[in-house]
Enzyme design. Structure first.
Site, mmCIF file in Angstrom:
data_model
loop_
_atom_site.group_PDB
_atom_site.id
_atom_site.type_symbol
_atom_site.label_atom_id
_atom_site.label_comp_id
_atom_site.label_asym_id
_atom_site.label_seq_id
_atom_site.Cartn_x
_atom_site.Cartn_y
_atom_site.Cartn_z
ATOM 1 N N SER A 199 0.513 -1.216 0.298
ATOM 2 C CA SER A 199 0.053 -0.015 -0.455
ATOM 3 C C SER A 199 1.332 1.278 -0.085
ATOM 4 O O SER A 199 1.841 1.824 0.464
ATOM 5 C CB SER A 199 -1.085 0.209 1.000
ATOM 6 O OG SER A 199 -1.045 1.488 1.435
ATOM 7 N N TYR A 203 -2.115 -1.087 10.156
ATOM 8 C CA TYR A 203 -2.202 -0.595 9.044
ATOM 9 C C TYR A 203 -0.845 -0.744 8.211
ATOM 10 O O TYR A 203 -0.582 -1.408 7.413
ATOM 11 C CB TYR A 203 -3.119 -0.659 8.030
ATOM 12 C CG TYR A 203 -3.713 -0.588 6.492
ATOM 13 C CD1 TYR A 203 -4.569 -1.939 6.487
ATOM 14 C CD2 TYR A 203 -3.257 0.057 5.848
ATOM 15 C CE1 TYR A 203 -4.869 -2.046 4.824
ATOM 16 C CE2 TYR A 203 -3.408 -0.104 4.113
ATOM 17 C CZ TYR A 203 -4.008 -1.220 4.215
ATOM 18 O OH TYR A 203 -4.262 -1.484 2.733
HETATM 19 P P1 NAP Z 1 -11.299 -5.934 0.563
HETATM 20 O O1 NAP Z 1 -12.684 -5.192 -0.125
HETATM 21 O O2 NAP Z 1 -11.761 -5.623 1.929
HETATM 22 O O3 NAP Z 1 -10.776 -7.424 0.673
HETATM 23 C C1 NAP Z 1 -10.151 -7.901 1.599
HETATM 24 C C2 NAP Z 1 -9.962 -9.235 1.710
HETATM 25 O O4 NAP Z 1 -9.349 -9.945 2.603
HETATM 26 C C3 NAP Z 1 -11.680 -10.065 1.847
HETATM 27 O O5 NAP Z 1 -11.558 -10.790 0.916
HETATM 28 C C4 NAP Z 1 -11.691 -10.142 2.945
HETATM 29 O O6 NAP Z 1 -12.629 -11.151 4.087
HETATM 30 C C5 NAP Z 1 -10.614 -10.907 3.384
HETATM 31 N N1 NAP Z 1 -10.643 -11.277 5.011
HETATM 32 C C6 NAP Z 1 -10.308 -9.489 6.323
HETATM 33 N N2 NAP Z 1 -9.704 -10.286 7.153
HETATM 34 C C7 NAP Z 1 -9.703 -11.959 6.928
HETATM 35 C C8 NAP Z 1 -9.311 -12.814 7.738
HETATM 36 N N3 NAP Z 1 -8.948 -12.854 8.793
HETATM 37 N N4 NAP Z 1 -9.025 -14.057 7.082
HETATM 38 C C9 NAP Z 1 -9.216 -14.709 5.877
HETATM 39 N N5 NAP Z 1 -9.537 -13.441 4.768
HETATM 40 C C10 NAP Z 1 -9.784 -11.984 5.445
HETATM 41 O O7 NAP Z 1 -10.083 -5.248 0.196
HETATM 42 P P2 NAP Z 1 -9.435 -4.602 -0.729
HETATM 43 O O8 NAP Z 1 -9.830 -3.278 -0.938
HETATM 44 O O9 NAP Z 1 -9.572 -5.897 -1.505
HETATM 45 O O10 NAP Z 1 -7.984 -5.487 -0.405
HETATM 46 C C11 NAP Z 1 -6.899 -5.967 -1.024
HETATM 47 C C12 NAP Z 1 -5.875 -5.748 -0.733
HETATM 48 O O11 NAP Z 1 -5.604 -4.504 -0.924
HETATM 49 C C13 NAP Z 1 -5.314 -5.587 0.887
HETATM 50 O O12 NAP Z 1 -4.059 -6.160 0.936
HETATM 51 C C14 NAP Z 1 -5.109 -3.612 1.088
HETATM 52 O O13 NAP Z 1 -4.657 -4.042 1.849
HETATM 53 C C15 NAP Z 1 -4.437 -4.104 -0.442
HETATM 54 N N6 NAP Z 1 -4.296 -2.193 -0.885
HETATM 55 C C16 NAP Z 1 -6.382 -2.136 -1.068
HETATM 56 C C17 NAP Z 1 -6.198 -0.461 -1.961
HETATM 57 C C18 NAP Z 1 -8.095 -0.405 -1.769
HETATM 58 O O14 NAP Z 1 -7.643 1.071 -2.099
HETATM 59 N N7 NAP Z 1 -8.618 -0.910 -2.726
HETATM 60 C C19 NAP Z 1 -4.981 -0.027 -1.796
HETATM 61 C C20 NAP Z 1 -4.374 -0.208 -1.171
HETATM 62 C C21 NAP Z 1 -3.862 -1.547 -0.938
HETATM 63 P P3 NAP Z 1 -14.241 -11.329 3.660
HETATM 64 O O15 NAP Z 1 -14.724 -10.587 2.218
HETATM 65 O O16 NAP Z 1 -15.062 -12.513 3.785
HETATM 66 O O17 NAP Z 1 -14.630 -10.346 4.699
#
Ligand code: NAP
Length: 247
Positions: free
Chosen positions: A153, A166
């Site tokens: 990130s 985070y």
């Molecule tokens: P998201 O929609 O919140 O998805 C996160 C996923 O992680 C969900 O499938 C969630 O499962 C799973 N998860 C969370 N806690 C867990 C646990 N204890 N055990 C197993 N699975 C778990 O987030 P996203 O935006 O797609 O993020 C994906 C990655 O990109 C992350 O590493 C995030 O830090 C990174 N990122 C995202 C952004 C952005 O703008 N979106 C920017 C920078 C970095 P549930 O749905 O079942 O809770």
């Protein structure tokens, strides 16, 4: 966006495990990798979401996926070793691992951060990645061109106020990627890198920025070129890099 057009058969016959595959970027990666020929092992904590991704892959006629329901917060070393054994028994191989699951935690000054939540975020975002990589590395190293992708990130490079556990977890993720990558033997065909997705239209982003209009953001599908590049054969010359998906 990162400039790459993947050949249709980029991931044909590959077996790839994705964590947090039921939602957001992880789900988009599962569909995109499956579309390019891979068999996807969908790992996550909400079985219903994993089943929905499984069904979508099935309906689109892509290779049949598999589901591993697992809460990364409470999973133990034993659970991860069992996963490695099951994958070896069921598929006989593992070509790729996308560490995607993460918890956002609180948006608050670190001085006030809830210690229990801090531990929870570090377990999901850091500790589980370490254990899962350790357990699966022997299998990935046996693949013709093994691939591991970590998810970083912007706040994993420069910590900004109120990003708390985070940000700490994403700095740790960068370090973990660099360690595993730099310790890969010269003779190995395994490549280990990280992706910084950039602002992407998902539930996590909406939680972090409740006042933002999601329609102004890239979708998870938009950022897939880098995910495909780092998972496929064209990244054979790339190791130990942390790359922006939106550039
Ligand atoms: P998201 O929609 O919140 O998805 C996160 C996923 O992680 C969900 O499938 C969630 O499962 C799973 N998860 C969370 N806690 C867990 C646990 N204890 N055990 C197993 N699975 C778990 O987030 P996203 O935006 O797609 O993020 C994906 C990655 O990109 C992350 O590493 C995030 O830090 C990174 N990122 C995202 C952004 C952005 O703008 N979106 C920017 C920078 C970095 P549930 O749905 O079942 O809770």
């Amino acid at each position: 966006m990162f400039d790459y057009t993947a050949p249709e058969t980029l991931l044909k016959d590959k077996v790839i495990l994705i964590t947090g595959a039921g939602d957001g970027i992880g789900k988009a990666a599962a569909l995109s990798y499956a579309q390019h020929g891979a068999t996807i092992i969908l790992l996550g904590r909400t079985t219903q979401k994993l089943e929905s991704a499984y069904d979508q892959i099935d309906q689109l006629g892509y290779p049949q996926a598999a589901i591993i329901p697992l809460n990364l917060e409470s999973a133990t070393e034993h659970d991860f070793l069992e996963i490695a054994n099951t994958i070896e028994a069921e598929f006989g191989r593992l070509d790729g691992l996308l560490h995607n699951a993460s918890l956002l935690g609180q948006r608050t000054p670190i001085a006030n951060y809830d210690p229990n939540l801090f531990e929870q975020v570090m377990r999901v975002n850091v500790h589980s990645q370490f254990l899962l990589t350790q357990a699966l590395l022997p299998l990935i190293n046996k693949a013709e061109q093994g691939r591991i992708i970590f998810t970083s990130s912007g706040v994993g490079r420069t910590a900004k106020p109120n990003w708390g556990a985070y940000a700490v977890s994403k700095f740790a993720t960068e370090a973990m990627m660099q360690l595993f990558a730099s310790e890969t033997p010269e003779s190995s065909q395994t490549r280990i890198n990280a992706i910084n997705p950039g602002a992407t239209r998902t539930a996590m982003r909406a939680n972090a920025y409740p006042d933002e209009d999601p329609l102004t953001l890239a979708t998870a599908e938009d950022i897939m070129p880098l995910y495909l590049f780092l998972m496929g054969q064209d990244s054979q010359g790339t190791n130990g890099q942390s790359i922006d998906a939106q550039q």
